[in-house]
Scaffold this motif. Structure first.
Motif, PDB file in Angstrom:
ATOM      1  N   ALA A  50      36.012  44.550  40.581  1.00  0.00           N
ATOM      2  CA  ALA A  50      37.008  43.496  40.309  1.00  0.00           C
ATOM      3  C   ALA A  50      36.326  42.223  39.815  1.00  0.00           C
ATOM      4  CB  ALA A  50      37.825  43.208  41.570  1.00  0.00           C
ATOM      5  N   ARG A  51      35.195  41.886  40.411  1.00  0.00           N
ATOM      6  CA  ARG A  51      34.470  40.686  39.993  1.00  0.00           C
ATOM      7  C   ARG A  51      34.016  40.814  38.534  1.00  0.00           C
ATOM      8  NH1 ARG A  51      31.147  40.668  43.609  1.00  0.00           N
ATOM      9  NH2 ARG A  51      32.123  39.132  44.951  1.00  0.00           N
ATOM     10  N   HIS A  53      35.327  42.675  36.193  1.00  0.00           N
ATOM     11  CA  HIS A  53      36.505  42.609  35.317  1.00  0.00           C
ATOM     12  C   HIS A  53      37.071  41.190  35.262  1.00  0.00           C
ATOM     13  CE1 HIS A  53      36.472  46.819  34.485  1.00  0.00           C
ATOM     14  NE2 HIS A  53      36.651  47.168  35.756  1.00  0.00           N
ATOM     15  N   MET A  54      37.040  40.479  36.384  1.00  0.00           N
ATOM     16  CA  MET A  54      37.537  39.105  36.406  1.00  0.00           C
ATOM     17  C   MET A  54      36.692  38.244  35.461  1.00  0.00           C
ATOM     18  SD  MET A  54      37.885  36.510  39.690  1.00  0.00           S
ATOM     19  CE  MET A  54      39.104  37.510  40.538  1.00  0.00           C
ATOM     20  N   GLN A  55      35.383  38.378  35.546  1.00  0.00           N
ATOM     21  CA  GLN A  55      34.483  37.577  34.708  1.00  0.00           C
ATOM     22  C   GLN A  55      34.630  37.930  33.231  1.00  0.00           C
ATOM     23  OE1 GLN A  55      30.767  38.462  36.669  1.00  0.00           O
ATOM     24  NE2 GLN A  55      31.050  36.841  38.186  1.00  0.00           N
ATOM     25  N   HIS A  58      39.257  40.995  31.923  1.00  0.00           N
ATOM     26  CA  HIS A  58      40.028  42.241  31.871  1.00  0.00           C
ATOM     27  C   HIS A  58      41.031  42.257  33.020  1.00  0.00           C
ATOM     28  CE1 HIS A  58      36.132  43.884  29.935  1.00  0.00           C
ATOM     29  NE2 HIS A  58      36.920  43.371  29.011  1.00  0.00           N
ATOM     30  N   THR A  59      42.169  41.664  32.794  1.00  0.00           N
ATOM     31  CA  THR A  59      43.160  41.454  33.847  1.00  0.00           C
ATOM     32  C   THR A  59      43.673  42.752  34.456  1.00  0.00           C
ATOM     33  OG1 THR A  59      43.827  39.424  32.720  1.00  0.00           O
ATOM     34  CG2 THR A  59      45.335  40.282  34.381  1.00  0.00           C
ATOM     35  N   GLU A  61      42.313  45.794  34.540  1.00  0.00           N
ATOM     36  CA  GLU A  61      41.264  46.488  35.295  1.00  0.00           C
ATOM     37  C   GLU A  61      40.943  45.753  36.589  1.00  0.00           C
ATOM     38  OE1 GLU A  61      41.127  45.774  32.076  1.00  0.00           O
ATOM     39  OE2 GLU A  61      40.912  47.683  31.036  1.00  0.00           O
ATOM     40  N   LYS A  62      40.945  44.412  36.531  1.00  0.00           N
ATOM     41  CA  LYS A  62      40.719  43.607  37.734  1.00  0.00           C
ATOM     42  C   LYS A  62      41.794  43.912  38.754  1.00  0.00           C
ATOM     43  CE  LYS A  62      42.760  39.974  38.196  1.00  0.00           C
ATOM     44  NZ  LYS A  62      43.484  38.731  38.061  1.00  0.00           N
ATOM     45  N   ASN A 108      43.452  38.033  43.149  1.00  0.00           N
ATOM     46  CA  ASN A 108      44.130  38.697  42.037  1.00  0.00           C
ATOM     47  C   ASN A 108      45.124  37.755  41.360  1.00  0.00           C
ATOM     48  OD1 ASN A 108      44.641  40.890  40.345  1.00  0.00           O
ATOM     49  ND2 ASN A 108      46.335  41.589  41.619  1.00  0.00           N
ATOM     50  N   ASN A 111      43.015  34.534  39.922  1.00  0.00           N
ATOM     51  CA  ASN A 111      41.668  34.736  39.372  1.00  0.00           C
ATOM     52  C   ASN A 111      40.653  33.895  40.143  1.00  0.00           C
ATOM     53  OD1 ASN A 111      41.955  36.719  37.414  1.00  0.00           O
ATOM     54  ND2 ASN A 111      42.605  35.234  35.869  1.00  0.00           N
ATOM     55  N   GLN A 113      37.624  33.612  42.184  1.00  0.00           N
ATOM     56  CA  GLN A 113      36.394  34.324  42.519  1.00  0.00           C
ATOM     57  C   GLN A 113      35.921  33.974  43.923  1.00  0.00           C
ATOM     58  OE1 GLN A 113      33.702  35.019  39.439  1.00  0.00           O
ATOM     59  NE2 GLN A 113      32.007  35.508  40.794  1.00  0.00           N
TER      60      GLN A 113
END
Length: 140
Positions: A50-51, A53-55, A58-59, A61-62, A108, A111, A113
């Motif tokens: 998730a991290r 994808h977040m960076q 990729h919403t 997939e995150k 989620n 976003n 982190q």
């Protein structure tokens, strides 16, 4: 479809099937303690994904990775608690798992982190203690 592409597609499916069989075999032969360790490992892997994808922005997939972590926390770790036998410790863990789930939801939704990092740290603290219990039991 060329023979090469067909072989590559088959190889990919074969590797996935092999991995699933490996996981199924591992879970079938694991002790209850080892199963909990596997749940912690899965939740932590999902949070790491998730991290990433977040960076990368990729919403979708995150969201999938956080959903997987939430599923493990709620339907694996929290559901495995036995408040009759575990008493106050199980109740405190249930509260902690609920807090971790809320952190994951906030991560989620916003976003965030830092929420993701905090959820990961808390899970690692509990997982580390759980692994220590298993090591002590194996030695004694």
């Amino acid at each position: 479809m060329t023979a090469l592409r067909g072989a590559a597609a088959y190889g990919g499916r074969g590797a996935g099937a092999y991995a699933r069989v490996g996981v199924e075999s591992a879970t079938m032969s694991a002790s209850p303690h080892q199963l909990i360790v596997m749940l912690f490992d899965g939740a932590q892997a999902a949070i790491r994904a998730a991290r990433i994808h977040m960076q990368a922005g990729h919403t979708a997939e995150k969201g999938k990775a956080i959903s997987k972590a939430l599923d493990i926390v709620n339907n694996g770790l929290a559901a495995a608690l036995d408040t009759d036998k575990g008493g106050e410790i199980a109740e405190r863990l249930a509260s902690l798992y609920d807090y971790i789930a809320r952190l994951l939801l906030a991560a989620n939704l916003h976003n965030d982190q830092e929420s993701l990092d905090q959820a990961e740290r808390l899970l690692e603290d509990i997982a580390s203690a759980w692994r220590d219990i298993g090591s002590a039991g194996a030695q004694g």
